[in-house]
Each structure stands twice: as C-alpha cells, then as structure tokens.
Design a protein around this motif. Structure first.
Motif, mmCIF file in Angstrom:
data_model
loop_
_atom_site.group_PDB
_atom_site.id
_atom_site.type_symbol
_atom_site.label_atom_id
_atom_site.label_comp_id
_atom_site.label_asym_id
_atom_site.label_seq_id
_atom_site.Cartn_x
_atom_site.Cartn_y
_atom_site.Cartn_z
ATOM 1 N N VAL A 148 0.920 -1.080 0.413
ATOM 2 C CA VAL A 148 0.237 0.025 -0.332
ATOM 3 C C VAL A 148 0.811 1.090 -0.224
ATOM 4 O O VAL A 148 2.029 1.589 0.299
ATOM 5 C CB VAL A 148 -0.827 0.165 1.116
ATOM 6 C CG1 VAL A 148 -1.725 1.964 1.747
ATOM 7 C CG2 VAL A 148 -1.373 -1.089 1.073
ATOM 8 N N LYS A 149 0.154 2.134 -0.592
ATOM 9 C CA LYS A 149 1.437 3.168 -1.131
ATOM 10 C C LYS A 149 0.275 4.487 -0.448
ATOM 11 O O LYS A 149 -1.110 4.449 -0.175
ATOM 12 C CB LYS A 149 1.549 4.186 -2.354
ATOM 13 C CG LYS A 149 3.013 3.749 -3.694
ATOM 14 C CD LYS A 149 2.798 3.906 -4.455
ATOM 15 C CE LYS A 149 3.899 3.455 -5.334
ATOM 16 N NZ LYS A 149 4.194 3.819 -6.557
ATOM 17 N N LEU A 150 1.389 5.314 0.753
ATOM 18 C CA LEU A 150 0.742 6.444 1.413
ATOM 19 C C LEU A 150 1.150 7.867 1.225
ATOM 20 O O LEU A 150 2.798 7.945 0.677
ATOM 21 C CB LEU A 150 0.193 6.340 3.199
ATOM 22 C CG LEU A 150 -0.198 4.592 3.182
ATOM 23 C CD1 LEU A 150 0.798 4.400 5.097
ATOM 24 C CD2 LEU A 150 -2.053 5.223 3.715
ATOM 25 N N THR A 151 0.423 8.813 1.212
ATOM 26 C CA THR A 151 0.713 9.923 0.932
ATOM 27 C C THR A 151 1.651 9.793 2.628
ATOM 28 O O THR A 151 1.467 9.620 3.686
ATOM 29 C CB THR A 151 0.017 11.056 0.799
ATOM 30 O OG1 THR A 151 -0.972 11.322 1.464
ATOM 31 C CG2 THR A 151 -0.651 11.178 -0.693
ATOM 32 N N PRO A 152 2.069 10.373 2.936
ATOM 33 C CA PRO A 152 3.320 11.331 3.891
ATOM 34 C C PRO A 152 2.198 11.944 5.652
ATOM 35 O O PRO A 152 2.265 10.891 6.394
ATOM 36 C CB PRO A 152 4.217 12.201 3.385
ATOM 37 C CG PRO A 152 4.478 12.216 2.462
ATOM 38 C CD PRO A 152 3.189 11.628 2.064
ATOM 39 N N ALA A 153 1.355 12.691 4.970
ATOM 40 C CA ALA A 153 0.552 13.081 5.915
ATOM 41 C C ALA A 153 -0.968 11.710 6.248
ATOM 42 O O ALA A 153 -1.164 11.493 7.035
ATOM 43 C CB ALA A 153 -0.521 13.908 5.507
ATOM 44 N N ALA A 154 -1.121 10.981 5.058
ATOM 45 C CA ALA A 154 -1.876 9.702 5.555
ATOM 46 C C ALA A 154 -1.522 8.432 6.553
ATOM 47 O O ALA A 154 -1.251 8.358 7.462
ATOM 48 C CB ALA A 154 -1.957 8.783 4.388
ATOM 49 N N ALA A 155 0.591 8.922 5.936
ATOM 50 C CA ALA A 155 0.935 7.809 6.618
ATOM 51 C C ALA A 155 0.617 8.472 8.019
ATOM 52 O O ALA A 155 1.083 7.492 9.059
ATOM 53 C CB ALA A 155 2.354 7.568 6.527
ATOM 54 N N GLU A 156 1.341 9.810 8.501
ATOM 55 C CA GLU A 156 1.260 10.596 9.491
ATOM 56 C C GLU A 156 0.108 9.485 10.169
ATOM 57 O O GLU A 156 0.293 9.389 11.792
ATOM 58 C CB GLU A 156 1.928 11.817 9.447
ATOM 59 C CG GLU A 156 3.396 11.804 9.059
ATOM 60 C CD GLU A 156 3.982 13.218 9.922
ATOM 61 O OE1 GLU A 156 3.147 13.956 10.432
ATOM 62 O OE2 GLU A 156 4.436 13.759 9.333
ATOM 63 N N LEU A 157 -1.086 10.017 10.197
ATOM 64 C CA LEU A 157 -2.474 10.007 10.962
ATOM 65 C C LEU A 157 -2.638 8.920 10.939
ATOM 66 O O LEU A 157 -3.502 8.495 12.028
ATOM 67 C CB LEU A 157 -3.424 10.355 9.132
ATOM 68 C CG LEU A 157 -5.141 10.678 10.191
ATOM 69 C CD1 LEU A 157 -5.194 10.939 11.802
ATOM 70 C CD2 LEU A 157 -6.003 10.460 9.271
ATOM 71 N N LEU A 158 -2.256 7.981 10.383
ATOM 72 C CA LEU A 158 -2.618 5.626 10.682
ATOM 73 C C LEU A 158 -1.790 6.054 11.600
ATOM 74 O O LEU A 158 -2.425 5.089 12.532
ATOM 75 C CB LEU A 158 -1.852 5.125 9.247
ATOM 76 C CG LEU A 158 -2.392 3.689 9.859
ATOM 77 C CD1 LEU A 158 -3.846 3.859 9.951
ATOM 78 C CD2 LEU A 158 -1.689 3.133 8.197
ATOM 79 N N ALA A 159 -0.265 6.497 12.445
ATOM 80 C CA ALA A 159 0.413 5.613 12.986
ATOM 81 C C ALA A 159 -0.123 6.648 14.258
ATOM 82 O O ALA A 159 -0.347 6.053 15.218
ATOM 83 C CB ALA A 159 1.552 6.655 13.088
ATOM 84 N N GLN A 160 -1.096 8.071 14.356
ATOM 85 C CA GLN A 160 -1.591 8.428 15.497
ATOM 86 C C GLN A 160 -2.434 7.698 16.207
ATOM 87 O O GLN A 160 -2.563 7.216 16.976
ATOM 88 C CB GLN A 160 -1.318 9.661 15.513
ATOM 89 C CG GLN A 160 -0.649 11.202 14.805
ATOM 90 C CD GLN A 160 -0.975 12.233 14.081
ATOM 91 O OE1 GLN A 160 -1.947 12.043 14.022
ATOM 92 N NE2 GLN A 160 -0.155 12.725 14.126
ATOM 93 N N SER A 161 -3.413 7.100 14.541
ATOM 94 C CA SER A 161 -4.870 6.231 14.761
ATOM 95 C C SER A 161 -4.478 5.113 15.519
ATOM 96 O O SER A 161 -4.795 4.204 16.818
ATOM 97 C CB SER A 161 -5.803 6.228 13.204
ATOM 98 O OG SER A 161 -5.464 7.143 13.226
#
Length: 339
Positions: A148-161
């Motif tokens: 899965v490719k994630l944008t940097p912002a999406a990766a950060e939100l997923l890590a927070q979530s």
C-alpha cells in the motif's frame, strides 16, 4: 543458523515472524511430520523439544521445533543447563529450533549466554506510544510489505490512529488495500516494475481507519485546555470503543512528557530545534515548531504536576480499579490543573 530466540510483548509481530519462518523452513508436503509446537506448560517440555530438534526430518527440507513461552532465559536448573550445553551446539543443520518468550531474557544467566552464543535473537517489543517517529517508520515498513502506498500525511495519521497496536496496523492497511483495489504484492521488485498505484490520501485514512489513539491525543489536548466536559466525554468514547485504559494512559504520559521536555528546553533559552528534538526524543526536528506553539500557554509547574497524577492513575488501573470512573475522576483533577 538452526536456533532462533524470539522475545517481546508484541504478540502479533512475533506470530507473523514465526509464520514467516515456518513457511520458509518447512516443505508443505512434509510439514505434518516435521513440525513440532511444544508448550512450556508440558512436563519436561525443554527436554522433549531438544530431543525432537535432534531427530532428522522426514523427506526433504528441514524440521522445525517450536518451544512456546519458554522460561529458560529467566530461570534454569543446573541439570537443565547441563542438557542445554550438551545438546544445543550439536543440533543438526537439518533442524531449526525456535524458542519464544514474552519476557526479556536475563543476560546474567548462563542459559541466556549460551543462547547468545548459538542463537539468532530477535526482539519484538512494543514501540512506546510517545516515540512517534518509530511508529511512523513502522507504518511505512508494514505498508511496503502489504503493498500500500500512503501519502506522508496519510502515513502520519495512520501512525497516530493505531499507535503501537501492530495487529490493528496490519488490519487497517489490509482494509485500505481492499478499498483501493490493490492486488497482493508481487514476489519480487522486478515483477512490480511498471505497476502504478495512486497513494492513499489523508482523507481516505480519516474516513476508514478507527482512530482510538488519535482520540487519546485529543484527550490530552482537552485536558491541557482545562475542558473537563469534553475530556470526560472522550474518556467515555474511548472506553466505549474498547480502547484499553492502560493504553490511554500510556498515550497521555507520552504526550505530556514530550510537552514537558519541549517547555523545559524553551524556558532554558534553547533555540536549536535539533537540540530540543534530541532532549524530547523526537526524530523529526521539524515537529518542534508546532510543539512550541502547543506549549506556549502551559507552565512548567502544570506539566511537572501532571506526570505524577498520571502515574497514580496507571498504578490504580494496574491494581484493578474501574477503568471509566477512575479515568474520569483523574481527568477532572488534571483538567483543574490547567484551568
């Protein structure tokens, strides 16, 4: 190397590693004959496992002997140690001996030192919730494995979530994989050449991912604003979504600890963002700008008094106190600090 020791509290990551080792080692046609999973709870479990490891495999490939929840790295009798010293160096190359335990091996024990000399030892500890850069690195690593490719912002939100919940991280990435219609990863990088894939965006992650840890960070923000009603409501929501109380507290401790370090460094006159990031154990110095904005209205006294209260909360929960009432009472007390 025919001997492995896997240890740590990240059960899901450890299980994935065991599955990977088993798939790599065993010939599927002979797996039923060449695979032994032995529980430490069984009588003479270690001796049985050693005997099986010394047994040649049937057919082709290797034999895999897995000793589950072993305690030999925590305590080991002289008789058992003598058997380990006699057998472990003699295990044939055709056998793979795997030992797993949740507890950190005691490096003072002779049994541990023996394994350090002969085994491939791998740690599967949970990443502390406040080590955001390590959590983000883990998200990127697993995303690459899932394909899965994630944008940097999406990766950060997923890590927070998802925080340090490895099982949820895999589940959420597999959910995003299905949503995006992404096929399973191909065997080699060369096979994937020319395969294009749009990166999953922040908006998609926000819509699809359960963000209990993000709500815990929102709880920290509500406490810091002295917003008692909102903070108590967030506690009820988190418990209602089956978020473990101790995980909520761990996230709060990490957040307030980071704020305290940043505030202390700023108050001391430090302006170098890299120095502040090092003191606060933050991997990305660019975050310091935003953290400085967050802490500008806090006092060192408020932040210093917060951590002992959170420690009291952690101790109460570990002693069996009711999660929701204990959390809400302590949250009210914390909010009063910031009013």
């Amino acid at each position: 190397m025919p001997i492995y020791l896997y240890w740590g509290e990240d059960d899901f990551a450890l299980e994935k590693a065991v599955d990977s080792l088993r798939d790599r080692i065993l010939d599927p046609q002979w797996a039923n004959f060449n695979y032994d999973k032995i529980s430490q709870a069984l009588p003479d479990a270690v001796i049985t496992a050693l005997n099986q490891a010394m047994t040649p495999p049937f057919g082709s490939a290797y034999r895999l002997v897995w000793l589950v929840d072993t305690t030999i790295c925590l305590h080991c009798s002289e008789d058992l140690l003598a058997e380990l010293e006699r057998t472990i160096p003699a295990i044939p190359e055709s056998s793979v001996f795997l030992l797993t335990t949740r507890s950190k091996p005691d490096g003072r024990l002779r049994s541990t030192k023996l394994l350090q000399n002969h085994a491939d030892i791998r740690e599967f500890s949970l990443i502390p919730p406040w080590k955001t850069e390590e959590l983000l690195k883990k998200v990127r690593q697993v995303a690459q494995q899932v394909g899965v490719k994630l944008t940097p912002a999406a990766a950060e939100l997923l890590a927070q979530s998802v925080g340090n919940d490895t099982r949820q991280l895999w589940n959420e990435l597999e959910k995003l994989q299905v949503y995006a219609g992404i096929p399973k990863p191909l065997p080699t990088a060369s096979d994937q050449a020319g395969v294009s894939q749009d990166a999953i965006t922040l908006e998609v992650v926000a819509a699809l991912v359960t963000s209990n840890t993000q709500n815990s960070l929102q709880l920290a923000s509500a406490i810091a604003k002295g917003n008692t009603a909102h903070a108590c409501s967030l506690v009820a929501d988190l418990i209602g979504h089956n978020e473990p109380a101790l995980r909520i507290v761990a996230t709060l401790i990490g957040q307030f600890r980071t704020w305290l370090w940043v505030k202390l460094m700023v108050e001391s006159g430090e302006r170098d963002e890299r120095a502040i990031a090092t003191a606060a154990e933050i991997g990305n110095p660019k975050r310091i700008y935003f953290l400085r904005q967050e802490v500008k209205d806090f006092s060192v006294r408020q932040l210093t008094l917060t951590l002992p209260l959170l420690l009291e909360l952690e101790v109460a929960l570990k002693r069996g106190a009711d999660p929701i009432s204990t959390l809400q009472m302590k949250v009210i007390e914390l909010c009063q600090l910031y009013q």
